[in-house]
Design a protein around this motif. Structure first.
Motif, PDB file in Angstrom:
ATOM      1  N   LYS A  34     -18.002 -39.390  43.742  1.00 22.08           N
ATOM      2  CA  LYS A  34     -19.043 -39.028  42.665  1.00 22.08           C
ATOM      3  C   LYS A  34     -19.915 -37.993  42.968  1.00 22.08           C
ATOM      4  O   LYS A  34     -20.243 -37.119  42.286  1.00 22.08           O
ATOM      5  CB  LYS A  34     -20.010 -40.302  42.405  1.00 22.08           C
ATOM      6  N   GLU A  35     -20.704 -37.930  44.127  1.00 27.34           N
ATOM      7  CA  GLU A  35     -21.466 -36.980  44.468  1.00 27.34           C
ATOM      8  C   GLU A  35     -21.011 -35.696  44.700  1.00 27.34           C
ATOM      9  O   GLU A  35     -21.679 -34.697  44.291  1.00 27.34           O
ATOM     10  CB  GLU A  35     -22.233 -37.480  46.071  1.00 27.34           C
ATOM     11  N   SER A  36     -19.840 -35.511  45.209  1.00 24.76           N
ATOM     12  CA  SER A  36     -19.090 -34.176  45.625  1.00 24.76           C
ATOM     13  C   SER A  36     -18.618 -33.545  44.063  1.00 24.76           C
ATOM     14  O   SER A  36     -18.759 -32.485  43.748  1.00 24.76           O
ATOM     15  CB  SER A  36     -17.930 -34.287  46.530  1.00 24.76           C
ATOM     16  N   PHE A  37     -18.258 -34.569  43.249  1.00 24.06           N
ATOM     17  CA  PHE A  37     -17.776 -34.341  41.734  1.00 24.06           C
ATOM     18  C   PHE A  37     -19.077 -33.663  40.998  1.00 24.06           C
ATOM     19  O   PHE A  37     -18.988 -32.535  40.634  1.00 24.06           O
ATOM     20  CB  PHE A  37     -17.476 -35.463  41.047  1.00 24.06           C
ATOM     21  N   ASN A  38     -20.252 -34.249  41.254  1.00 21.71           N
ATOM     22  CA  ASN A  38     -21.226 -33.907  40.302  1.00 21.71           C
ATOM     23  C   ASN A  38     -21.809 -32.582  40.757  1.00 21.71           C
ATOM     24  O   ASN A  38     -22.112 -31.553  39.977  1.00 21.71           O
ATOM     25  CB  ASN A  38     -22.573 -34.941  40.621  1.00 21.71           C
ATOM     26  N   LEU A  39     -21.923 -32.265  42.055  1.00 21.06           N
ATOM     27  CA  LEU A  39     -22.261 -30.963  42.790  1.00 21.06           C
ATOM     28  C   LEU A  39     -21.002 -29.828  42.208  1.00 21.06           C
ATOM     29  O   LEU A  39     -21.634 -28.856  41.660  1.00 21.06           O
ATOM     30  CB  LEU A  39     -22.134 -30.868  44.236  1.00 21.06           C
ATOM     31  N   LYS A  40     -19.937 -30.193  42.276  1.00 14.28           N
ATOM     32  CA  LYS A  40     -18.912 -29.216  41.736  1.00 14.28           C
ATOM     33  C   LYS A  40     -19.026 -29.005  40.294  1.00 14.28           C
ATOM     34  O   LYS A  40     -18.926 -27.587  39.915  1.00 14.28           O
ATOM     35  CB  LYS A  40     -17.435 -29.729  41.902  1.00 14.28           C
ATOM     36  N   SER A  99     -31.009 -34.194  48.737  1.00 11.46           N
ATOM     37  CA  SER A  99     -29.849 -34.128  47.598  1.00 11.46           C
ATOM     38  C   SER A  99     -29.199 -32.733  47.411  1.00 11.46           C
ATOM     39  O   SER A  99     -29.960 -31.753  46.762  1.00 11.46           O
ATOM     40  CB  SER A  99     -30.177 -34.876  46.288  1.00 11.46           C
ATOM     41  N   HIS A 100     -27.916 -32.608  47.566  1.00 13.63           N
ATOM     42  CA  HIS A 100     -27.331 -31.535  47.425  1.00 13.63           C
ATOM     43  C   HIS A 100     -27.380 -31.052  46.054  1.00 13.63           C
ATOM     44  O   HIS A 100     -27.418 -29.989  45.539  1.00 13.63           O
ATOM     45  CB  HIS A 100     -25.859 -31.396  47.940  1.00 13.63           C
ATOM     46  N   VAL A 101     -27.207 -31.907  45.087  1.00 16.40           N
ATOM     47  CA  VAL A 101     -27.183 -31.952  43.659  1.00 16.40           C
ATOM     48  C   VAL A 101     -28.543 -31.365  43.151  1.00 16.40           C
ATOM     49  O   VAL A 101     -28.832 -30.420  42.451  1.00 16.40           O
ATOM     50  CB  VAL A 101     -26.764 -32.984  42.738  1.00 16.40           C
ATOM     51  N   MET A 102     -29.672 -31.966  43.632  1.00 19.87           N
ATOM     52  CA  MET A 102     -30.848 -31.722  43.330  1.00 19.87           C
ATOM     53  C   MET A 102     -31.199 -29.881  43.768  1.00 19.87           C
ATOM     54  O   MET A 102     -31.935 -29.431  42.863  1.00 19.87           O
ATOM     55  CB  MET A 102     -31.835 -32.632  43.794  1.00 19.87           C
ATOM     56  N   ARG A 103     -31.003 -29.795  44.811  1.00 16.96           N
ATOM     57  CA  ARG A 103     -31.152 -28.525  45.281  1.00 16.96           C
ATOM     58  C   ARG A 103     -30.550 -27.414  44.706  1.00 16.96           C
ATOM     59  O   ARG A 103     -30.973 -26.538  43.796  1.00 16.96           O
ATOM     60  CB  ARG A 103     -31.014 -28.249  46.742  1.00 16.96           C
ATOM     61  N   PHE A 136      -9.917 -24.306  47.867  1.00 19.29           N
ATOM     62  CA  PHE A 136      -8.950 -25.382  47.706  1.00 19.29           C
ATOM     63  C   PHE A 136      -9.315 -26.268  46.668  1.00 19.29           C
ATOM     64  O   PHE A 136      -8.346 -26.712  45.896  1.00 19.29           O
ATOM     65  CB  PHE A 136      -9.003 -26.367  49.018  1.00 19.29           C
ATOM     66  N   ASN A 137     -10.600 -26.375  46.389  1.00 21.28           N
ATOM     67  CA  ASN A 137     -10.822 -27.331  45.177  1.00 21.28           C
ATOM     68  C   ASN A 137     -10.530 -26.518  43.874  1.00 21.28           C
ATOM     69  O   ASN A 137     -10.125 -27.161  42.913  1.00 21.28           O
ATOM     70  CB  ASN A 137     -12.619 -27.226  45.177  1.00 21.28           C
ATOM     71  N   GLY A 138     -10.622 -25.417  43.996  1.00 23.48           N
ATOM     72  CA  GLY A 138     -10.405 -24.469  42.865  1.00 23.48           C
ATOM     73  C   GLY A 138      -8.674 -24.645  42.385  1.00 23.48           C
ATOM     74  O   GLY A 138      -8.509 -24.672  41.318  1.00 23.48           O
ATOM     75  N   ARG A 139      -7.974 -24.707  43.526  1.00 24.77           N
ATOM     76  CA  ARG A 139      -6.502 -24.894  43.374  1.00 24.77           C
ATOM     77  C   ARG A 139      -6.392 -26.324  42.727  1.00 24.77           C
ATOM     78  O   ARG A 139      -5.392 -26.355  41.710  1.00 24.77           O
ATOM     79  CB  ARG A 139      -5.750 -24.775  44.727  1.00 24.77           C
ATOM     80  N   ALA A 140      -6.818 -27.333  43.173  1.00 24.39           N
ATOM     81  CA  ALA A 140      -6.681 -28.724  42.908  1.00 24.39           C
ATOM     82  C   ALA A 140      -7.251 -28.511  41.345  1.00 24.39           C
ATOM     83  O   ALA A 140      -6.410 -29.329  40.584  1.00 24.39           O
ATOM     84  CB  ALA A 140      -7.413 -29.410  43.585  1.00 24.39           C
ATOM     85  N   ASN A 141      -8.403 -28.001  40.938  1.00 27.25           N
ATOM     86  CA  ASN A 141      -8.886 -28.181  39.547  1.00 27.25           C
ATOM     87  C   ASN A 141      -8.080 -27.467  38.668  1.00 27.25           C
ATOM     88  O   ASN A 141      -7.938 -27.687  37.533  1.00 27.25           O
ATOM     89  CB  ASN A 141     -10.385 -27.490  39.695  1.00 27.25           C
ATOM     90  N   LEU A 142      -7.399 -26.315  39.075  1.00 32.10           N
ATOM     91  CA  LEU A 142      -6.644 -25.473  38.003  1.00 32.10           C
ATOM     92  C   LEU A 142      -5.252 -26.286  37.960  1.00 32.10           C
ATOM     93  O   LEU A 142      -4.995 -26.474  36.686  1.00 32.10           O
ATOM     94  CB  LEU A 142      -6.058 -24.354  38.896  1.00 32.10           C
ATOM     95  N   ILE A 143      -4.678 -26.795  38.936  1.00 31.18           N
ATOM     96  CA  ILE A 143      -3.626 -27.754  38.604  1.00 31.18           C
ATOM     97  C   ILE A 143      -3.732 -28.742  37.573  1.00 31.18           C
ATOM     98  O   ILE A 143      -3.199 -28.987  36.442  1.00 31.18           O
ATOM     99  CB  ILE A 143      -3.026 -28.278  39.825  1.00 31.18           C
ATOM    100  N   SER A 144      -4.751 -29.650  37.983  1.00 35.34           N
ATOM    101  CA  SER A 144      -5.342 -30.660  37.200  1.00 35.34           C
ATOM    102  C   SER A 144      -5.441 -30.248  35.580  1.00 35.34           C
ATOM    103  O   SER A 144      -5.343 -30.760  34.710  1.00 35.34           O
ATOM    104  CB  SER A 144      -6.814 -31.386  37.649  1.00 35.34           C
ATOM    105  N   HIS A 145      -6.374 -29.135  35.603  1.00 37.31           N
ATOM    106  CA  HIS A 145      -6.679 -28.391  34.255  1.00 37.31           C
ATOM    107  C   HIS A 145      -5.366 -28.147  33.493  1.00 37.31           C
ATOM    108  O   HIS A 145      -5.073 -28.809  32.249  1.00 37.31           O
ATOM    109  CB  HIS A 145      -7.261 -27.300  34.261  1.00 37.31           C
ATOM    110  N   GLU A 146      -4.485 -27.773  33.916  1.00 35.19           N
ATOM    111  CA  GLU A 146      -3.133 -27.189  33.400  1.00 35.19           C
ATOM    112  C   GLU A 146      -2.253 -28.536  33.105  1.00 35.19           C
ATOM    113  O   GLU A 146      -1.618 -28.639  32.121  1.00 35.19           O
ATOM    114  CB  GLU A 146      -2.221 -26.299  34.007  1.00 35.19           C
ATOM    115  N   THR A 147      -2.217 -29.578  33.934  1.00 32.33           N
ATOM    116  CA  THR A 147      -1.499 -30.793  33.658  1.00 32.33           C
ATOM    117  C   THR A 147      -2.299 -31.752  32.500  1.00 32.33           C
ATOM    118  O   THR A 147      -1.574 -32.252  31.624  1.00 32.33           O
ATOM    119  CB  THR A 147      -1.538 -31.684  35.088  1.00 32.33           C
ATOM    120  N   ALA A 148      -3.458 -31.530  32.411  1.00 32.33           N
ATOM    121  CA  ALA A 148      -4.135 -32.289  31.404  1.00 32.33           C
ATOM    122  C   ALA A 148      -3.800 -31.794  30.019  1.00 32.33           C
ATOM    123  O   ALA A 148      -3.594 -32.402  29.172  1.00 32.33           O
ATOM    124  CB  ALA A 148      -5.699 -32.169  31.586  1.00 32.33           C
ATOM    125  N   HIS A 149      -3.487 -30.514  30.088  1.00 31.85           N
ATOM    126  CA  HIS A 149      -3.007 -29.992  28.925  1.00 31.85           C
ATOM    127  C   HIS A 149      -1.682 -30.596  28.152  1.00 31.85           C
ATOM    128  O   HIS A 149      -1.543 -30.650  27.152  1.00 31.85           O
ATOM    129  CB  HIS A 149      -3.028 -28.338  28.900  1.00 31.85           C
TER     130      HIS A 149
END
Length: 851
Positions: free
Chosen positions: A356-362, A565-569, A307-320
């Motif tokens: 922010k936390e979820s974004f940093n991990l992703k 911390s998920h990010v630290m691990r 699901f994250n991958g789909r949203a990220n892909l759409i955001s990537h192409e839209t940003a272009h």
């Protein structure tokens, strides 16, 4: 940065043109010299294109075009790019005069005597080339990046000669169509449809696009924009669950980007098409964005990562639409600019949606392992590369521009400050809207908004390769820190220093002391820690944003999975793996045991995905075949136990996929064969048709395999596109070596490599570690084919071809094949040689780690 330096740099091409005494050479491709020559002569380009597309994919497509443009001077002949055969070219008129066609080295030459200063019009009748039309039995789509428009129709195929396109398509009456511009009118005659489109916005040739065929067509609102969507997915469950989410993701991306850039959506039309087995994740054609269908259409079995991958892909192409389309690149050596901003802005969209936390991990799990996979190799390329001819532009693409560049851009934003960075980007978009710009253009603007001199920063991060290796020393007085010194050095190559900011954490029994470290030299005395209590252990790069190979405090290993911390691990997981590959601190077998122990303890999905990926990599790539046999039963048991004990369905599914990837023993085979046969997943897991297809392939690779599995799985697949994909891959998975041999031989024919994503999947199975004793013989030919792969394939295909073929080998035989090839070709294309060195890095590295 020095303003005069940039002024001189930007004026240089004009000076060169003013001193020019002859026309550019007539050479294959589009040379930088030709591009510069035309840029300073030609403007106001308009194409009127007509294509008559028959239903039969093998039938000729008759086409015509009128190119209008203004010339500053008619002193020299003008070259129009067309990579085809002279026989494809019919009638040519220049300013109303019919003339003979002069065709040399992929160019049509327009006689200077027939041209005039000011307005010109060229009309050509031709047979369209099929190389970039991606013709299938009942649909086609164009894909012209970076220089493939010229393979279909004559044009000025360089990114900085933007033009307006007016398209007319005649297609079978049952087909639907999407293009860059809005539909103007349509006409149906004798079962054929003729679509006429309005003039497009001003775009580069590689962004001109259309798709036509037996697609379902849907029109909905994406925010305030009426949006067309074409798709071929037949699974109504996927369609029902996905459509609203797809449109919502576009709405979110458009709204965020318009707000962040202070530029409204900049084009007349928003639209997209989902294509089965598309070569890339997506392609940013204005008004007709292309996506890989399987990424958009998800069902109940999809993981959060999907699901994250789909949203990220759409955001990537839209940003272009803003970065690459509104402001284009001047030359493809700066292709990384449009890609870094698309990724960087997509990440900002995700941060806005997830926190922010979820974004940093992703951000950490998406970008750092992928960037390191190239930057650690002897074939590493800098972010900004040289490019003399667009026919080599495809070789510039890869993990460095898609993954290292966003990391570097985030470092730049931290150095400048978010507000200053945003102000600079907004000024850049405003200044170069509907035009083109280079990296020097952008960084000269950013430098005005920065308190930090960006020249040195730019040199090491953008223009050079590699990453730093950090070390540290710490001394104590009693239970207090006396001093801590941090040092950096290049992983390889000449001495240099990476200025960067990273987080360091001192971990105590009941709290964590976090420090931001700003290092700009070879060494740093971290004065802030002097006098602090002695910690249990130290974690470098605990915030996950620093780039390099970080030192490990081995005292943390017993407490690794207790770090909150998920990010630290995640950052520690990455550091452990990278240090292992460098032969520092921990050996492959020890790390495999450590990560295997964490399979049940790690509850965060993105971290577990990282761990399972590392476990599979360590098992197949950095464990000898003899040791794999000894420890496989234990690892299988650990994975299955973790699957049963994890609560999250997505975590369970990740563990099942890892189990399916690494299993060797008969008991494991029978367990998975039972799941496949009854289509009954373990409790808490939802498996889809695609999952059962992957399982059927995995089972078929094992020596216990039932010979009827693949035939039975084919009967279960209803979607015609997915059936064709399955049928293509089956020979590569066959238990019969002769069938596999014939399949590999068939790849020498270009027509059998048409669906590149299918080829790459097939190569994965063909070169699977369980088949490598028989498949190693394919490696030499795979290298010999590489230049043709680069010449005829799309931009990612050479890299994917090499990675799928070489990345999982361990044997000295395979290593010698590569070494002998490189020795026999001392003058080999340097960019392709770099791709080889990137792909074979694990093969050469494992020799030092295991043998």
């Amino acid at each position: 940065m020095n303003r005069l330096f940039f002024s001189c740099l930007l004026l240089f091409p004009c000076i060169c043109y003013a001193q020019r005494q002859s026309a550019p050479q007539i050479e294959r491709g589009v040379s930088r010299d030709l591009a510069s020559f035309r840029k300073h002569l030609i403007k106001d380009i308009k194409y009127k294109l007509g294509f008559n597309v028959p239903a039969d994919r093998n039938a000729t497509i008759l086409a015509s075009e009128a190119i209008s443009f203004s010339l500053q001077s008619n002193k020299y002949p003008i070259q129009i790019d067309f990579k085809g055969e002279k026989a494809q070219l019919g009638k040519l008129q220049i300013n109303g005069r019919v003339c003979n066609i002069r065709y040399e080295n992929e160019h049509i030459l327009l006689d200077a005597a027939l041209l005039q200063q000011g307005a010109n019009n060229v009309q050509i009748e031709f047979i369209a080339g099929s190389a970039a039309l991606n013709r299938n039995s009942d649909y086609l789509y164009t894909l012209f990046v970076p220089d493939r428009a010229r393979t279909v129709f004559p044009c000025f195929d360089q990114p900085d000669l933007k033009a307006i396109f007016e398209l007319k398509l005649e297609i079978p009456g049952t087909w639907n169509v999407i293009a860059n511009a809005a539909l103007k009118d349509s006409l149906v005659v004798d079962g054929r449809k003729t679509y006429s489109f309005a003039p497009s916005d001003k775009i580069s040739t590689y962004l001109f696009s259309f798709a036509a065929g037996k697609f379902n067509s849907l029109t909905k609102m994406a925010g305030k924009y009426k949006t067309q969507f074409l798709y071929r997915e037949t699974d109504q469950t996927k369609v029902k669950l996905s459509i609203d989410s797809i449109f919502a993701a576009h709405t979110d991306a458009v709204n965020f980007l318009a707000s962040w850039t202070n530029v409204p959506y900049p084009f007349q039309k928003l639209g997209f098409v989902a294509i089965p087995d598309f070569q890339f994740g997506g392609m940013e054609h204005v008004g007709a964005v292309q996506y890989k269908s399987s990424t958009l259409f998800l069902d109940e079995g999809a993981t959060r990562d999907q699901f994250n991958g789909r949203a990220n892909l759409i955001s990537h192409e839209t940003a272009h639409m803003w970065f690459g389309d509104l402001v284009g690149i001047s030359w493809f050596n700066d292709v990384w600019m449009k890609e870094v901003f698309a990724n960087f802005m997509a990440d900002k969209v995700m941060e806005n949606l997830t926190g922010k936390e979820s974004f940093n991990l992703k951000f950490l799990t998406d970008h750092f392992p992928a960037a390191y996979s190239i930057d650690r190799t002897l074939g590493a390329n800098p972010i900004r590369q040289d490019l003399d001819n667009l026919n080599q532009a495809g070789s510039l693409y890869g993990n460095i521009i898609y993954h290292k560049a966003p990391i570097v851009m985030r470092q730049l934003e931290r150095l400048m400050g978010k507000e200053n960075f945003q102000s600079g980007v907004r000024e850049y978009l405003k200044k170069y809207a509907y035009s083109n710009a280079s990296w020097p253009d952008l960084i000269s603007i950013l430098n005005k908004h920065s308190k930090v001199d960006l020249l040195n920063w730019n040199t090491v991060w953008v223009n050079e390769t590699g990453r730093p290796i950090f070390d540290y020393s710490v001394s104590y007085t009693g239970e207090k820190i006396k001093a801590m010194n941090i040092s950096q050095r290049p992983e390889y190559g000449a001495k240099k220093v990476w200025p960067e900011i990273f987080e360091l954490s001192l971990v105590y029994p009941d709290y964590i002391k976090r420090l931001n470290v700003n290092i700009s030299g070879e060494t740093l005395n971290l004065k802030e820690v002097a006098g602090l209590p002695k910690p249990l252990f130290v974690v470098f790069n605990s915030g996950g944003s620093g780039y390099g190979v970080w030192p490990l405090d081995m005292q943390m290993l017993p407490a690794l999975y207790t770090i909150k911390s998920h990010v630290m691990r995640a950052s520690v997981y990455v550091s452990l793996y990278e240090n292992m590959l460098n032969g520092r601190s921990i050996k492959p077998a020890v790390l495999l045991d450590l990560f295997s122990d964490g399979l049940v303890k790690e509850k965060e999905e993105l971290n577990l995905k990282l761990l399972t990926g590392y476990v599979c990599s360590l098992f197949w790539g950095y464990t000898s075949p003899e040791d794999r046999g000894k420890m496989s039963a234990r690892l299988e048991a650990q994975l299955w136990s973790a699957l049963e004990r994890q609560v999250s369905p997505n975590n369970k599914k990740l563990l099942l996929k890892a189990y399916q990837d690494i299993f060797i023993n008969r008991d494991a085979y029978q367990k998975l064969a039972y799941i496949w046969k009854l289509q009954q997943a373990p409790a808490g897991i939802k498996l889809t048709e695609d999952d059962y297809t992957a399982l059927a392939f995995s089972l078929s690779l094992r020596k216990y395999a039932d010979s009827n599995i693949l035939a039975q799985q084919l009967e279960r697949i209803n979607n015609p596109d997915r059936r064709k994909r399955f049928e293509f891959i089956v020979p590569a998975v066959s238990s019969d070596p002769k069938v596999r041999d014939d399949f590999f031989v068939s790849l020498a024919e270009r027509r059998n490599r048409g669906k590149e994503s299918n080829v790459v999947s097939a190569l994965y199975y063909l070169h699977h570690p369980l088949r490598q004793e028989q498949s190693v013989k394919y490696l030499k030919k795979s290298l010999e084919m590489l230049e043709e792969i680069q010449e005829t394939g799309d931009i990612f295909f050479p890299q994917s071809w090499l990675q799928a073929s070489f990345s999982s080998y361990q044997s000295r035989e395979a290593m010698n094949i590569v070494s002998d090839f490189l020795l026999a070709h001392p003058d080999y294309n340097p960019k392709l040689k770099a791709k080889i060195l990137q792909a074979v890095d694990p093969l050469f590295r494992v020799q030092k780690l295991l043998y």
